[in-house]
Design a protein around this motif. Structure first.
Motif, mmCIF file in Angstrom:
data_model
loop_
_atom_site.group_PDB
_atom_site.id
_atom_site.type_symbol
_atom_site.label_atom_id
_atom_site.label_comp_id
_atom_site.label_asym_id
_atom_site.label_seq_id
_atom_site.Cartn_x
_atom_site.Cartn_y
_atom_site.Cartn_z
ATOM 1 N N LEU A 239 1.221 -1.280 0.228
ATOM 2 C CA LEU A 239 -0.302 0.068 -0.019
ATOM 3 C C LEU A 239 1.130 1.172 0.168
ATOM 4 O O LEU A 239 0.708 1.863 -0.766
ATOM 5 C CB LEU A 239 -1.521 0.045 1.011
ATOM 6 N N MET A 240 1.779 1.131 0.628
ATOM 7 C CA MET A 240 2.673 1.900 0.919
ATOM 8 C C MET A 240 3.468 3.002 -0.586
ATOM 9 O O MET A 240 3.956 3.952 -0.947
ATOM 10 C CB MET A 240 3.590 2.176 2.098
ATOM 11 N N GLU A 241 3.350 1.307 -0.609
ATOM 12 C CA GLU A 241 4.200 1.994 -2.295
ATOM 13 C C GLU A 241 3.545 2.516 -3.617
ATOM 14 O O GLU A 241 4.078 3.337 -4.260
ATOM 15 C CB GLU A 241 4.653 0.441 -2.901
ATOM 16 N N THR A 242 2.463 2.036 -4.079
ATOM 17 C CA THR A 242 1.473 3.068 -4.161
ATOM 18 C C THR A 242 1.130 3.835 -3.966
ATOM 19 O O THR A 242 1.531 4.812 -4.867
ATOM 20 C CB THR A 242 0.315 1.383 -4.550
ATOM 21 N N LEU A 243 0.991 4.146 -2.708
ATOM 22 C CA LEU A 243 0.603 6.242 -1.920
ATOM 23 C C LEU A 243 1.884 6.720 -2.472
ATOM 24 O O LEU A 243 1.702 8.116 -3.071
ATOM 25 C CB LEU A 243 0.593 5.391 -0.625
ATOM 26 N N VAL A 244 2.816 5.789 -2.465
ATOM 27 C CA VAL A 244 4.426 7.053 -2.590
ATOM 28 C C VAL A 244 3.987 7.130 -4.518
ATOM 29 O O VAL A 244 4.424 8.726 -4.382
ATOM 30 C CB VAL A 244 5.440 6.035 -2.675
ATOM 31 N N ALA A 245 4.252 6.356 -5.469
ATOM 32 C CA ALA A 245 3.602 6.929 -6.376
ATOM 33 C C ALA A 245 3.083 7.667 -7.178
ATOM 34 O O ALA A 245 2.930 8.337 -7.347
ATOM 35 C CB ALA A 245 3.805 4.977 -7.070
ATOM 36 N N ALA A 246 1.485 7.033 -6.177
ATOM 37 C CA ALA A 246 0.884 8.308 -6.273
ATOM 38 C C ALA A 246 0.616 9.828 -6.281
ATOM 39 O O ALA A 246 0.574 10.890 -5.892
ATOM 40 C CB ALA A 246 -0.837 8.097 -5.370
ATOM 41 N N LEU A 247 1.353 9.372 -4.564
ATOM 42 C CA LEU A 247 2.054 10.968 -4.161
ATOM 43 C C LEU A 247 2.528 11.692 -5.264
ATOM 44 O O LEU A 247 2.933 12.994 -5.769
ATOM 45 C CB LEU A 247 2.405 10.895 -2.820
ATOM 46 N N ILE A 248 3.765 11.199 -5.748
ATOM 47 C CA ILE A 248 4.510 11.488 -6.954
ATOM 48 C C ILE A 248 3.762 12.303 -8.077
ATOM 49 O O ILE A 248 3.622 13.501 -8.448
ATOM 50 C CB ILE A 248 5.976 10.723 -7.027
ATOM 51 N N ALA A 249 2.985 11.369 -8.871
ATOM 52 C CA ALA A 249 1.944 11.862 -9.630
ATOM 53 C C ALA A 249 1.637 13.097 -8.967
ATOM 54 O O ALA A 249 1.173 13.576 -9.862
ATOM 55 C CB ALA A 249 1.352 10.718 -10.011
ATOM 56 N N VAL A 250 0.446 13.260 -8.355
ATOM 57 C CA VAL A 250 0.381 14.397 -7.801
ATOM 58 C C VAL A 250 0.607 15.323 -7.469
ATOM 59 O O VAL A 250 0.092 16.525 -8.391
ATOM 60 C CB VAL A 250 -0.559 13.563 -6.789
ATOM 61 N N VAL A 251 1.939 15.657 -7.391
ATOM 62 C CA VAL A 251 2.880 16.853 -6.774
ATOM 63 C C VAL A 251 3.240 16.810 -8.272
ATOM 64 O O VAL A 251 2.888 18.107 -9.507
ATOM 65 C CB VAL A 251 3.731 16.314 -6.271
ATOM 66 N N LEU A 252 3.011 16.017 -9.501
ATOM 67 C CA LEU A 252 3.341 16.657 -10.900
ATOM 68 C C LEU A 252 2.304 16.846 -11.441
ATOM 69 O O LEU A 252 2.746 18.078 -12.045
ATOM 70 C CB LEU A 252 4.010 15.260 -11.418
#
Length: 313
Positions: A239-252
């Protein structure tokens, strides 16, 4: 201890699947950016409708209280000055009588002034600044926004209103608005349509990433199950792996929307085209919150579903 283990496993997972994580970030980033642009275009279309009226609408401008110097030059239905309550009642009687009229609303001077300020909020020169200071709510015109039953049947109501005492003029923006709204609608739905496909691809990519990650760690997961680890404890790193990817995408995506606002809207459109009130940073912030929530939901839900399915190994 659990958090320390989850963070360690998250780092290891991201390192092992770096190419898949990058692909996931890029897919979600592009999808969320397109969704954000679609939201901003929809907001822009609503602002244009607020300022100009709908493509089915006529705008009936009422007479204003002209300055004394201009009053002597006034002719026609505005010679008596500002529209009186009796004249307004006569105009509303006509609007209620004609079957071509579906509905109508009024726009006060204050509302018209608020829209004017949104369009002309940044004077380009000292001369413009001096002119803008003379514009107040009292210099604006009250108006009726008339929505038609059929956009092709407007001659009767237009003829009835033009020339009435208290009516300055009847404005028909439909020929201008129709192609403009069509283009804006095409861009909006095009962006949202492409984003929908990309978001679906992103969800599938999340699912595949979880499936491959689970199979890569199936021995570790089996051992953890033998020692009695809970499902949440085992699923937390995924869950944390996908959350990290999602947060990076949201910031971008937020950065891309901010760049669009800074360079396209504030850097060019607002200064060079004063035909409508343009979207603001507040609108961009709202779009940013929406894509942020969407990005988190679209990654967390498939992660929870897939870990529940594959952690039975």
């Amino acid at each position: 201890m659990q958090i320390k283990y989850a963070l360690s496993e998250t780092r290891t997972g991201l390192r092992r699947n770096v190419s898949m994580t990058v692909a996931l970030v890029v897919t979600i980033f592009i999808s969320l950016t397109l969704v954000g642009l679609g939201i901003l275009l929809n907001t822009q279309a609503n602002s244009a409708r607020e300022a100009w009226g709908d493509k089915l609408q006529l705008t009936v401008f009422l007479c204003n209280n002209a300055p004394a110097a201009d009053a002597a030059n006034q002719t026609g239905p505005c010679t008596s000055g500002e529209t009186t309550p009796a004249q307004k009642a006569a105009i509303e009687d006509v609007l209620k009588k004609y079957p071509e009229v579906k509905s109508y609303t009024t726009r006060s001077k204050e509302e018209a002034y608020a829209i004017w300020k949104r369009i002309y909020d940044t004077p380009r020169s000292e001369a413009e600044r001096a002119v803008f200071k003379t514009v107040t709510a009292e210099t604006m015109q009250e108006s009726y926004l008339v929505t038609l039953e059929d956009p092709n049947k407007f001659q009767g109501i237009t003829s009835a209103l033009e020339g009435m005492q208290g009516v300055d003029h009847v404005q028909d923006f439909r020929t201008v608005l129709k192609p403009l709204y069509f283009v804006m609608g095409m861009f909006k739905w095009g962006a949202i349509g492409i984003a929908a496909f990309l978001l679906a691809a992103g969800v599938l990519q999340v699912s595949n990433s979880i499936r491959l990650a689970v199979f890569a760690r199936r021995k570790e997961i089996g051992i953890m199950r033998l020692v009695g680890a809970s499902n949440l404890y085992i699923a937390l790193p995924f869950l944390m792996e996908t959350l990290v990817a999602a947060l990076i995408a949201v910031v971008l995506s937020g950065g891309a929307l901010a760049a669009f606002m800074e360079f396209a809207v504030y850097g060019w459109l607002r200064d060079n085209s004063r035909v409508m009130p343009w979207i603001t940073w507040s609108d961009a912030l709202t779009a940013g919150w929406m894509i942020g929530a969407l990005g988190i939901v679209l990654t967390v839900i498939p992660t929870l579903v897939m870990t529940r399915k594959y952690l039975k190994v």
